[in-house]
Design a protein around this motif. Structure first.
Motif, PDB file in Angstrom:
ATOM      1  N   HIS A 148       0.821  -1.198   0.000  1.00 33.26           N
ATOM      2  CA  HIS A 148       0.000   0.000   0.000  1.00 33.26           C
ATOM      3  C   HIS A 148       0.867   1.266   0.000  1.00 33.26           C
ATOM      4  O   HIS A 148       2.076   1.202   0.187  1.00 33.26           O
ATOM      5  CB  HIS A 148      -0.947  -0.044   1.196  1.00 33.26           C
ATOM      6  CG  HIS A 148      -1.652  -1.366   1.296  1.00 33.26           C
ATOM      7  ND1 HIS A 148      -2.657  -1.758   0.445  1.00 33.26           N
ATOM      8  CD2 HIS A 148      -1.449  -2.422   2.142  1.00 33.26           C
ATOM      9  CE1 HIS A 148      -3.057  -2.982   0.757  1.00 33.26           C
ATOM     10  NE2 HIS A 148      -2.331  -3.404   1.780  1.00 33.26           N
ATOM     11  N   ASP A 149       0.222   2.417  -0.194  1.00 29.81           N
ATOM     12  CA  ASP A 149       0.942   3.689  -0.324  1.00 29.81           C
ATOM     13  C   ASP A 149       1.218   4.387   1.004  1.00 29.81           C
ATOM     14  O   ASP A 149       1.841   5.437   1.014  1.00 29.81           O
ATOM     15  CB  ASP A 149       0.161   4.649  -1.235  1.00 29.81           C
ATOM     16  CG  ASP A 149       0.140   4.164  -2.681  1.00 29.81           C
ATOM     17  OD1 ASP A 149       1.106   3.489  -3.100  1.00 29.81           O
ATOM     18  OD2 ASP A 149      -0.852   4.450  -3.386  1.00 29.81           O
ATOM     19  N   GLU A 150       0.739   3.844   2.104  1.00 30.18           N
ATOM     20  CA  GLU A 150       1.001   4.459   3.404  1.00 30.18           C
ATOM     21  C   GLU A 150       1.635   3.438   4.344  1.00 30.18           C
ATOM     22  O   GLU A 150       1.439   2.234   4.187  1.00 30.18           O
ATOM     23  CB  GLU A 150      -0.276   5.031   4.016  1.00 30.18           C
ATOM     24  CG  GLU A 150      -1.313   3.989   4.353  1.00 30.18           C
ATOM     25  CD  GLU A 150      -2.551   4.591   4.976  1.00 30.18           C
ATOM     26  OE1 GLU A 150      -2.555   4.791   6.212  1.00 30.18           O
ATOM     27  OE2 GLU A 150      -3.516   4.845   4.240  1.00 30.18           O
ATOM     28  N   PRO A 151       2.403   3.910   5.321  1.00 28.36           N
ATOM     29  CA  PRO A 151       3.001   2.972   6.278  1.00 28.36           C
ATOM     30  C   PRO A 151       1.922   2.269   7.092  1.00 28.36           C
ATOM     31  O   PRO A 151       0.827   2.808   7.280  1.00 28.36           O
ATOM     32  CB  PRO A 151       3.851   3.856   7.199  1.00 28.36           C
ATOM     33  CG  PRO A 151       3.841   5.216   6.612  1.00 28.36           C
ATOM     34  CD  PRO A 151       2.749   5.295   5.598  1.00 28.36           C
ATOM     35  N   CYS A 152       2.232   1.105   7.563  1.00 29.92           N
ATOM     36  CA  CYS A 152       1.368   0.384   8.494  1.00 29.92           C
ATOM     37  C   CYS A 152       2.050   0.415   9.857  1.00 29.92           C
ATOM     38  O   CYS A 152       3.225   0.051   9.971  1.00 29.92           O
ATOM     39  CB  CYS A 152       1.157  -1.054   8.043  1.00 29.92           C
ATOM     40  SG  CYS A 152       0.223  -2.036   9.244  1.00 29.92           S
ATOM     41  N   VAL A 153       1.334   0.857  10.869  1.00 30.24           N
ATOM     42  CA  VAL A 153       1.870   0.898  12.228  1.00 30.24           C
ATOM     43  C   VAL A 153       1.129  -0.158  13.047  1.00 30.24           C
ATOM     44  O   VAL A 153      -0.106  -0.201  13.056  1.00 30.24           O
ATOM     45  CB  VAL A 153       1.677   2.296  12.864  1.00 30.24           C
ATOM     46  CG1 VAL A 153       2.191   2.316  14.303  1.00 30.24           C
ATOM     47  CG2 VAL A 153       2.386   3.352  12.026  1.00 30.24           C
ATOM     48  N   ALA A 154       1.905  -1.017  13.711  1.00 32.41           N
ATOM     49  CA  ALA A 154       1.312  -2.100  14.494  1.00 32.41           C
ATOM     50  C   ALA A 154       2.045  -2.267  15.814  1.00 32.41           C
ATOM     51  O   ALA A 154       3.216  -1.900  15.943  1.00 32.41           O
ATOM     52  CB  ALA A 154       1.366  -3.402  13.701  1.00 32.41           C
ATOM     53  N   ILE A 155       1.350  -2.826  16.770  1.00 39.28           N
ATOM     54  CA  ILE A 155       1.919  -3.198  18.065  1.00 39.28           C
ATOM     55  C   ILE A 155       1.910  -4.723  18.123  1.00 39.28           C
ATOM     56  O   ILE A 155       0.878  -5.345  17.837  1.00 39.28           O
ATOM     57  CB  ILE A 155       1.103  -2.628  19.245  1.00 39.28           C
ATOM     58  CG1 ILE A 155       0.992  -1.095  19.152  1.00 39.28           C
ATOM     59  CG2 ILE A 155       1.692  -3.069  20.577  1.00 39.28           C
ATOM     60  CD1 ILE A 155       2.293  -0.357  19.259  1.00 39.28           C
ATOM     61  N   TRP A 156       3.046  -5.328  18.473  1.00 44.92           N
ATOM     62  CA  TRP A 156       3.159  -6.786  18.577  1.00 44.92           C
ATOM     63  C   TRP A 156       3.532  -7.151  20.000  1.00 44.92           C
ATOM     64  O   TRP A 156       4.365  -6.496  20.624  1.00 44.92           O
ATOM     65  CB  TRP A 156       4.284  -7.310  17.682  1.00 44.92           C
ATOM     66  CG  TRP A 156       4.062  -7.176  16.223  1.00 44.92           C
ATOM     67  CD1 TRP A 156       3.889  -6.029  15.511  1.00 44.92           C
ATOM     68  CD2 TRP A 156       4.002  -8.232  15.270  1.00 44.92           C
ATOM     69  NE1 TRP A 156       3.738  -6.308  14.185  1.00 44.92           N
ATOM     70  CE2 TRP A 156       3.797  -7.652  14.006  1.00 44.92           C
ATOM     71  CE3 TRP A 156       4.108  -9.623  15.368  1.00 44.92           C
ATOM     72  CZ2 TRP A 156       3.703  -8.411  12.851  1.00 44.92           C
ATOM     73  CZ3 TRP A 156       4.014 -10.365  14.212  1.00 44.92           C
ATOM     74  CH2 TRP A 156       3.807  -9.763  12.973  1.00 44.92           C
ATOM     75  N   VAL A 157       2.953  -8.246  20.465  1.00 46.47           N
ATOM     76  CA  VAL A 157       3.374  -8.853  21.733  1.00 46.47           C
ATOM     77  C   VAL A 157       3.884 -10.242  21.367  1.00 46.47           C
ATOM     78  O   VAL A 157       3.198 -11.005  20.694  1.00 46.47           O
ATOM     79  CB  VAL A 157       2.199  -8.934  22.733  1.00 46.47           C
ATOM     80  CG1 VAL A 157       2.639  -9.645  24.008  1.00 46.47           C
ATOM     81  CG2 VAL A 157       1.675  -7.540  23.046  1.00 46.47           C
ATOM     82  N   ILE A 158       5.125 -10.532  21.780  1.00 50.23           N
ATOM     83  CA  ILE A 158       5.782 -11.767  21.391  1.00 50.23           C
ATOM     84  C   ILE A 158       6.253 -12.497  22.654  1.00 50.23           C
ATOM     85  O   ILE A 158       6.880 -11.909  23.522  1.00 50.23           O
ATOM     86  CB  ILE A 158       6.997 -11.464  20.491  1.00 50.23           C
ATOM     87  CG1 ILE A 158       6.568 -10.640  19.282  1.00 50.23           C
ATOM     88  CG2 ILE A 158       7.698 -12.758  20.069  1.00 50.23           C
ATOM     89  CD1 ILE A 158       7.717 -10.054  18.485  1.00 50.23           C
ATOM     90  N   ALA A 159       5.916 -13.791  22.725  1.00 49.35           N
ATOM     91  CA  ALA A 159       6.346 -14.604  23.867  1.00 49.35           C
ATOM     92  C   ALA A 159       6.911 -15.925  23.351  1.00 49.35           C
ATOM     93  O   ALA A 159       6.279 -16.567  22.518  1.00 49.35           O
ATOM     94  CB  ALA A 159       5.167 -14.871  24.795  1.00 49.35           C
ATOM     95  N   PRO A 160       8.073 -16.313  23.822  1.00 49.96           N
ATOM     96  CA  PRO A 160       8.984 -15.566  24.672  1.00 49.96           C
ATOM     97  C   PRO A 160       9.696 -14.486  23.851  1.00 49.96           C
ATOM     98  O   PRO A 160       9.627 -14.489  22.616  1.00 49.96           O
ATOM     99  CB  PRO A 160       9.982 -16.636  25.143  1.00 49.96           C
ATOM    100  CG  PRO A 160      10.017 -17.625  24.019  1.00 49.96           C
ATOM    101  CD  PRO A 160       8.603 -17.646  23.475  1.00 49.96           C
ATOM    102  N   PRO A 161      10.399 -13.553  24.506  1.00 45.53           N
ATOM    103  CA  PRO A 161      11.115 -12.501  23.774  1.00 45.53           C
ATOM    104  C   PRO A 161      12.119 -13.099  22.790  1.00 45.53           C
ATOM    105  O   PRO A 161      12.779 -14.083  23.104  1.00 45.53           O
ATOM    106  CB  PRO A 161      11.854 -11.743  24.886  1.00 45.53           C
ATOM    107  CG  PRO A 161      11.125 -12.071  26.139  1.00 45.53           C
ATOM    108  CD  PRO A 161      10.581 -13.458  25.953  1.00 45.53           C
ATOM    109  N   VAL A 162      12.179 -12.528  21.596  1.00 41.60           N
ATOM    110  CA  VAL A 162      13.112 -13.014  20.583  1.00 41.60           C
ATOM    111  C   VAL A 162      14.157 -11.985  20.180  1.00 41.60           C
ATOM    112  O   VAL A 162      15.115 -12.296  19.505  1.00 41.60           O
ATOM    113  CB  VAL A 162      12.390 -13.510  19.312  1.00 41.60           C
ATOM    114  CG1 VAL A 162      11.562 -14.723  19.612  1.00 41.60           C
ATOM    115  CG2 VAL A 162      11.538 -12.417  18.688  1.00 41.60           C
ATOM    116  N   TYR A 163      13.949 -10.733  20.533  1.00 34.88           N
ATOM    117  CA  TYR A 163      14.914  -9.710  20.138  1.00 34.88           C
ATOM    118  C   TYR A 163      15.936  -9.537  21.227  1.00 34.88           C
ATOM    119  O   TYR A 163      16.954  -9.067  21.096  1.00 34.88           O
ATOM    120  CB  TYR A 163      14.217  -8.375  19.849  1.00 34.88           C
ATOM    121  CG  TYR A 163      13.449  -8.403  18.562  1.00 34.88           C
ATOM    122  CD1 TYR A 163      14.112  -8.479  17.354  1.00 34.88           C
ATOM    123  CD2 TYR A 163      12.070  -8.365  18.558  1.00 34.88           C
ATOM    124  CE1 TYR A 163      13.407  -8.502  16.160  1.00 34.88           C
ATOM    125  CE2 TYR A 163      11.367  -8.382  17.372  1.00 34.88           C
ATOM    126  CZ  TYR A 163      12.038  -8.450  16.175  1.00 34.88           C
ATOM    127  OH  TYR A 163      11.351  -8.466  14.996  1.00 34.88           O
TER     128      TYR A 163
END
Length: 190
Positions: free
Chosen positions: A175-190
């Motif tokens: 699409h032509d605009e950014p997508c902003v999202a919130i993610w919750v990830i378990a267990p932490p991977v970063y």
């Protein structure tokens, strides 16, 4: 007396321990990968010893995280540390290569989950399928995101949420605009 480095998080050791465990690595395995002793790594994880920048590069490579993840956020008032992450103090994570800009919303990686702010740039995509041993829930704030989860295709709109349970997945923002999202990830991977 330990010398405080203003560029490293007060929770660097805890974050390293969490990342190591999330990857199923023992102290010995990570120490071997770094060419260091288990004692040295144990001291780093307990914040008793401070790794050099070259050590941080090696740790980042061994844990498959960008070195920026191993640097702390901007200084916060003592009463907020471990509780509040101000907008300007978020730690950047991941890679911008595929057009994805991510920031850690969680104060550190010591919880059973992590919370991430993601911006998917217009006309960006990850071409390779991702499989992680995680459970993830996302919520789109603005823009739209095309997702493939376990062989199924979805377009996610503002206000929509989704879940990924260790399934193969990939994303695209055609699409032509950014997508902003919130993610919750378990267990932490970063």
């Amino acid at each position: 007396m330990r010398h405080e480095n203003p560029n490293t998080s007060q929770s660097l050791g805890a974050d390293l321990r969490t990342l190591r465990k999330a990857r199923g690595m023992t102290l010995q395995a990570l120490a071997d990968a770094l060419g260091k002793s288990v004692g040295w790594l144990s001291q780093v994880e307990r914040d008793k010893s401070e790794p050099s920048v070259s050590d941080l590069r090696a740790i980042g490579a061994a844990l498959d995280v960008p070195i920026s993840m191993l640097f702390g956020q901007s200084p916060a008032p003592v009463e907020e540390q471990g509780y509040v992450v101000r907008k300007g103090a978020r730690r950047p994570i991941g890679s911008r290569v595929a057009g994805l800009v991510e920031e850690l919303l969680s104060p550190d990686l010591t919880d059973d989950f992590e919370m991430v702010h993601s911006v998917f740039e217009p006309h960006s995509e990850v071409k390779e399928t991702v499989i992680r041993p995680t459970q993830e829930v996302g919520y789109v704030i603005s823009g739209k995101l095309d997702l493939w989860i376990g062989g199924r295709y979805f377009t996610i709109h503002p206000g929509d949420s989704f879940r990924i349970r260790g399934e193969p997945h990939r994303w695209m923002n055609p699409h032509d605009e950014p997508c902003v999202a919130i993610w919750v990830i378990a267990p932490p991977v970063y």
